[in-house]
Design a protein around this motif. Structure first.
Motif: not given
Length: 312
Positions: A288-312
């Protein structure tokens, strides 16, 4: 309360887009409920173009549970046509203890659970927060104004526990988990109260939506995010994630916040997620993200999560 064994890696963990940046009522006065499949497809297509493979049809945008079977099938076809799935359904501002509409919202929540099972969603999220006040609607950031409060009444608390227990049992029969959203001035308005509430419900499939962003954005003193997360981590289920920058100046009596991407805010999600995983967290995320282009910030957040979640 320990979660199920984790079955995903950073590459396939379900991370959905919230639809909070899309209104339910359109400029021409129509409701999204009445849009054509082609109109739905344009909106869902935007989410897919942002790189999401999962979507939560948040009911502030579309009440999937209130669509007719035929219309629901149309919506599911739209979602599938964009290569997306629905891991969960979130309900917003439809509290089952609302003084005026609680009975109606309880029946609706049961329909949400049935719909989740029908469409293959593993989780539902409910909360006790109520519609925005007129003052909140006029504010730049609604959380800077006082909203409705759950009553300090043991009888209403008991009613809330009973109704969530009812929903939890229904969900358990269908293999669905129920996640209760942390939100200020509700019975899940603090970590301690949230833990007490889910322990009173006492069902393995009912846990906490650890949306700490709802609390750290408040312009008032709040418990440190790490203390809150440490308390709720053993109960964490379907998780709405967002972050805020928070400035406190005790001498000036100033507290100010504003939304920022996950990796830039007060909550260290690398640490928060590690805590949850240590307790067996095995649920989807919602960006989720409020303000501005919330969808694009949410996409940035998704990519961040994929970097920090376990590899396996």
């Amino acid at each position: 309360m320990t979660g199920a064994t984790r079955k995903w890696t950073r590459d396939n963990w379900p991370i959905a887009a919230a639809m909070i940046q899309y209104p339910n009522m359109l400029a021409d006065g129509r409701s999204v409920q009445d849009q054509s499949a082609e109109d739905w497809s344009r909106t869902v297509g935007e989410v897919a173009d942002a790189g999401f493979t999962e979507i939560d049809p948040t009911d502030s945008w579309l009440r999937v549970a209130d669509l007719s079977p035929g219309r629901r099938a149309e919506f599911l076809d739209v979602v599938a046509s964009h290569g997306m799935t629905i891991p969960a359904i979130s309900s917003s501002r439809r509290s089952v203890i609302d003084a005026d509409s609680g009975d109606e919202y309880l029946a609706y929540s049961h329909r949400v659970i049935d719909t989740a099972a029908e469409i293959g969603a593993a989780s539902v999220s409910f909360g006790f927060f109520e519609p925005l006040t007129e003052t909140q609607k006029k504010a730049l950031w609604f959380w800077t104004e006082q909203g409705a409060k759950n009553p300090d009444d043991p009888a209403i608390w008991k009613k809330a526990v009973a109704r969530i227990s009812e929903l939890g049992r229904h969900a358990a029969e269908l293999g669905i988990e129920v996640s209760l959203e942390m939100y200020e001035d509700t019975y899940l308005g603090t970590a301690d109260s949230s833990v007490r509430f889910v322990e009173e419900v006492g069902l393995d499939n009912v846990g906490i939506n650890a949306d700490l962003g709802n609390l750290i954005r408040l312009h008032r003193p709040v418990e440190h995010w790490l203390q809150m997360m440490t308390k709720v981590a053993p109960y964490a289920k379907y998780w709405h994630v967002k972050n805020y920058m928070r400035i406190e100046d005790e001498h000036a009596g100033l507290i100010a916040t504003h939304p920022v991407p996950l990796e830039s805010g007060l909550i260290n999600y690398r640490t928060a997620i590690r805590l949850a995983l240590e307790h067996g967290f095995a649920s989807a995320f919602l960006c989720e993200h409020y303000g501005g282009d919330g969808l694009s910030v949410s996409a940035t957040n998704r990519d961040y999560l994929r970097r920090i979640l376990p590899r396996n």
